[in-house]
Design an enzyme around this catalytic site. Structure first.
Site, PDB file in Angstrom:
ATOM      1  N   GLY A  59       0.833  -1.192   0.000  1.00 21.68           N
ATOM      2  CA  GLY A  59       0.000   0.000   0.000  1.00 21.68           C
ATOM      3  C   GLY A  59       0.860   1.231   0.000  1.00 21.68           C
ATOM      4  O   GLY A  59       2.075   1.176  -0.222  1.00 21.68           O
ATOM      5  N   GLY A  62       3.723   1.086   2.689  1.00 27.37           N
ATOM      6  CA  GLY A  62       4.824   0.149   2.573  1.00 27.37           C
ATOM      7  C   GLY A  62       4.331  -1.206   2.107  1.00 27.37           C
ATOM      8  O   GLY A  62       3.297  -1.310   1.452  1.00 27.37           O
ATOM      9  N   LYS A  79       6.550  -6.008   8.094  1.00 27.94           N
ATOM     10  CA  LYS A  79       6.113  -4.800   7.390  1.00 27.94           C
ATOM     11  C   LYS A  79       7.270  -3.824   7.266  1.00 27.94           C
ATOM     12  O   LYS A  79       7.941  -3.521   8.252  1.00 27.94           O
ATOM     13  CB  LYS A  79       4.957  -4.136   8.140  1.00 27.94           C
ATOM     14  CG  LYS A  79       4.481  -2.863   7.470  1.00 27.94           C
ATOM     15  CD  LYS A  79       3.206  -2.344   8.113  1.00 27.94           C
ATOM     16  CE  LYS A  79       2.714  -1.117   7.382  1.00 27.94           C
ATOM     17  NZ  LYS A  79       1.431  -0.633   7.921  1.00 27.94           N
ATOM     18  N   ASP A 171      -5.268   5.985  10.810  1.00 29.21           N
ATOM     19  CA  ASP A 171      -5.727   5.396   9.548  1.00 29.21           C
ATOM     20  C   ASP A 171      -6.624   4.183   9.824  1.00 29.21           C
ATOM     21  O   ASP A 171      -6.474   3.139   9.207  1.00 29.21           O
ATOM     22  CB  ASP A 171      -4.524   4.996   8.693  1.00 29.21           C
ATOM     23  CG  ASP A 171      -4.925   4.698   7.239  1.00 29.21           C
ATOM     24  OD1 ASP A 171      -5.983   5.208   6.807  1.00 29.21           O
ATOM     25  OD2 ASP A 171      -4.195   3.961   6.559  1.00 29.21           O
TER      26      ASP A 171
END
Length: 710
Positions: A59, A62, A79, A171
């Site tokens: 995304g 990352g 991640k 988010d």
């Protein structure tokens, strides 16, 4: 995102190599294609000690890989945050926040095992969750609103834990809620978004066009995140826990309704809809109380939302845990007489928050024209009797306001909430005085209305966790509301169900108010009108007491759902009083007492209604104990039998110790000891009491005069 995948450990013969630099998704795709075409043509990548297995998702922030932790022999989600363009300082800040996440341990937050830096990229080694995302879970099969709320409340617990640790998600959206069976865990805290600035929301990365004009369906701009963003984030302001709360409410609304609360073809149109409060209605059967809780969380002004995630979750879970039982049927029957079925209908959108009036610290008389000598004389002239008794509580209120205003002006860091609250109370006092001047003589009702219905100044000392403002409606609606309060002030006396009042409420005026004034314009006044209708029904031919009990409970729940804790407390205490006046089960009694205690706990300790309603509850507790415990039995032991009376004595002792205690309070405590068979304690209580006049209704309350039971 993390998706279900079958992972194959890296064979010991495969060469491992550290990633030489930032690892973009295309790098992994190329390696996978090469492995398929040419076999083991490239070494397996190692980031830190983790052996990369395969790409799980990517995304704007990352990429996420499935990786193996060789030390512990487990699969992790690895991640990598995209390299920042803000230099080493931003990388260090991101790493610190990632390390803070690693310290956060909560069952509803994806665990972060380790954080580090690889080739300029911050990476996180996280718990691997293989149950898919929330949106996948919602599409798997039809789910009832209780099940949806239960799962999302878990995600809310995770947010609350993060906020307590000083972290803001920034988010929150369905793709960032991972499911494992019926357990929800939040992931993907917006680390890379912490360095966002307002300009990023004003243009696209590709053509420089205004982002506000871009369609929400574009996938190269913020990845659809604006659909869940709080309005302050659109304006480029820093995201706060209140921003997460807004995003959480959007997700909950979407999960329940099947669509988001605000609509707009472009980001600009979406922001405009949010600022107008144009919530697209639900078509599914979700309780109105749920919608009221979400509406507050969706307020444009962060200060108007719930105080924190915990408060929001308590409200949501309170709805989810409340059984409807036979209440709907009972209210339906009552509604034929009073129309109280509206208590269970969907409430209108709350009124917009008005800008606070200025608190002028340079004004010698800050209440000029509101409560000065001239205005006081006008109010006195409009009254024909009991002028002194009526004016005393107004004078005391004005004096308390001036003290609070002086403390605000002398504060080195004036509080915005205090200014807003004081301005609101100043307006309320002005409206109240105007209503007295314009209406016929009300006599003793003026003093009662001033004592019971002028909004508490204790709220202004610090931001409160309930809806405390009372002067947000248009002037003409406020005028109607204060006229109604004056006429029906008799409904707000202590223990209104079993105590006669010389000023019976005007039911017709209250009914006209709730049927002609939209509740969205003044929800507080609407709640008060319903309360006065209930009391009017108890003392007249309108409604059987058993139906009034059902409606009092419904009003308590509705007022709590809209954030009006003080009115909710009145309604729940009324329910407790009505229960004690007739047959009831212990479970129902417990529900009423818990409802009252919850609402009272939301009020500041110095709130006058808190003291007054505690006194009412102590009296009700004594009445209950006198019916449940035979007289004199406690003198012979039996702790279990005497427990209700012991509780009542403890509650009455607290009331009698309060500075506002009356001779009636002390005498009731003495009579409680008499009933227990402890004449020595009763005599000791009376010995310390001045021989003051005792109010007959206070003592006669013990016998609970029969209510109408038609």
């Amino acid at each position: 995102m993390h998706t279900r995948a079958t992972l194959i450990p890296v064979p010991p013969t495969v060469r491992l190599t550290a990633a030489p630099g930032p690892l973009a998704p295309i790098d992994q795709v190329r390696r996978q294609v090469a492995a398929v075409l040419f076999g083991d043509a490239a070494p397996a990548l190692v980031i830190g000690r983790f052996q990369v297995q395969r790409l799980l998702g990517s995304g704007g922030m990352g990429v996420v890989y499935a990786a193996t932790d060789p030390q512990l022999g487990r699969t992790v989600a690895l991640k990598l945050i995209q390299p920042t363009t803000a230099g080493a300082h931003a990388t260090e800040r991101l790493l610190r926040e990632a390390q803070a996440m690693a310290r956060l341990q909560h069952p509803n937050v994806v665990a972060v095992h380790e954080a580090g830096v690889n080739g300029g990229q911050v990476y996180l080694a996280m718990e691997y969750v293989d149950g898919g995302t929330l949106d996948v879970w919602l599409r798997a099969r039809p789910r009832g609103w209780q099940e949806v709320l239960g799962v999302l409340a878990q995600a809310g617990d995770g947010l609350a834990a993060a906020h307590a640790a000083g972290l803001v998600h920034r988010d929150f959206k369905p793709a960032n809620v991972l499911m494992s069976g019926a357990r929800a865990r939040i992931s993907d805290f917006g680390l890379a978004r912490s360095s966002a600035v307002a300009e990023e929301l004003e243009r696209t990365a590709s053509d420089g066009a205004l982002l506000l004009d871009q369609p929400l369906t574009r996938t190269d701009v913020l990845l659809g995140t604006p659909a869940y963003m709080a309005p302050e984030q659109f304006r480029g302001e820093a995201a706060t826990p209140a921003s997460d709360q807004f995003s959480f409410a959007v997700v909950v609304y979407e999960a329940l309704a099947g669509h988001r609360p605000f609509r707009g073809e472009t980001i600009g149109a979406l922001l405009a809809a949010i600022e107008r409060g144009a919530i697209h209605p639900m078509k599914r059967g979700v309780p109105a109380r749920v919608l009221a809780v979400l509406r507050r969380a969706l307020a444009v002004d962060p200060a108007r939302r719930w105080p924190d995630m915990s408060a929001l979750l308590v409200a949501l879970r309170g709805v989810r845990a409340t059984p409807r039982r036979a209440m709907v049927a009972a209210v339906t029957g009552a509604s034929a007489l009073l129309g109280l079925g509206l208590l269970l209908s969907e409430p209108d959108r709350p009124p917009p928050t008005l800008l606070p009036l200025p608190v002028d610290c340079g004004e010698a008389e800050p209440l000029r024209g509101v409560w000065d000598a001239g205005r006081r004389g006008q109010v006195a002239a409009a009254m024909s009797a009991e002028t002194g008794l009526a004016l005393a509580p107004i004078d005391a209120y004005a004096a308390e306001w001036r003290i609070a205003q002086r403390e605000y002006c002398q504060s080195p860091e004036p509080n915005v909430w205090t200014a807003t609250c004081l301005a609101d109370r100043r307006t309320a006092l002005s409206d109240f005085a105007q209503a007295v001047v314009e209406a016929p003589s009300f006599g003793g009702l003026v003093g009662l209305a001033a004592s019971e219905l002028l909004p508490a100044l204790a709220d202004c000392a610090a931001p409160v966790n309930y809806r405390a403002l009372v002067s947000e409606a248009p002037p003409e609606v406020r005028a109607q509301a204060w006229h109604l309060r004056l006429v029906n002030a008799g409904a707000f006396v202590p223990r209104p169900a079993t105590r006669e009042t010389g000023f019976p409420p005007d039911a017709e005026l209250a009914r006209r108010f709730v049927t002609t004034v939209p509740s969205a314009q003044d929800p507080r006044a609407a709640h008060e009108a319903w309360f006065s209708l209930l009391v009017a029904g108890l003392h007249g031919p309108l409604l059987p007491a058993r139906d009034s009990l059902v409606d009092a409970v419904a009003l308590g729940r509705r007022a709590a759902a809209t954030g009006h804790a003080d009115i909710a407390a009145r309604a729940w205490v009324l329910a407790a009083e009505l229960l004690e006046a007739g047959p009831h089960t212990d479970d129902v009694r417990e529900e009423a007492w818990v409802g009252a205690a919850t609402a009272l706990a939301a009020l500041p300790e110095a709130h006058p209604l808190r003291v007054r309603l505690r006194r009412d509850l102590a009296y009700i507790e004594l009445a209950h104990a006198r019916h449940a415990v035979p007289a004199g039995v406690c003198a012979h032991g039996g702790a279990d039998v005497c427990r209700p009376l012991a509780t009542a004595i403890a509650d009455l002792a607290a009331v009698a110790a309060d500075p506002s205690a009356t001779a009636g309070d002390t005498e009731l405590l003495a009579r409680a000891h008499d009933h227990a068979g402890d004449s020595g304690a009763a005599a000791a209580v009376r010995a310390g009491t001045a021989p003051l006049c005792l109010a007959e209704h206070d003592l006669g309350f013990l016998d609970f005069p029969a209510l109408n039971t038609r």
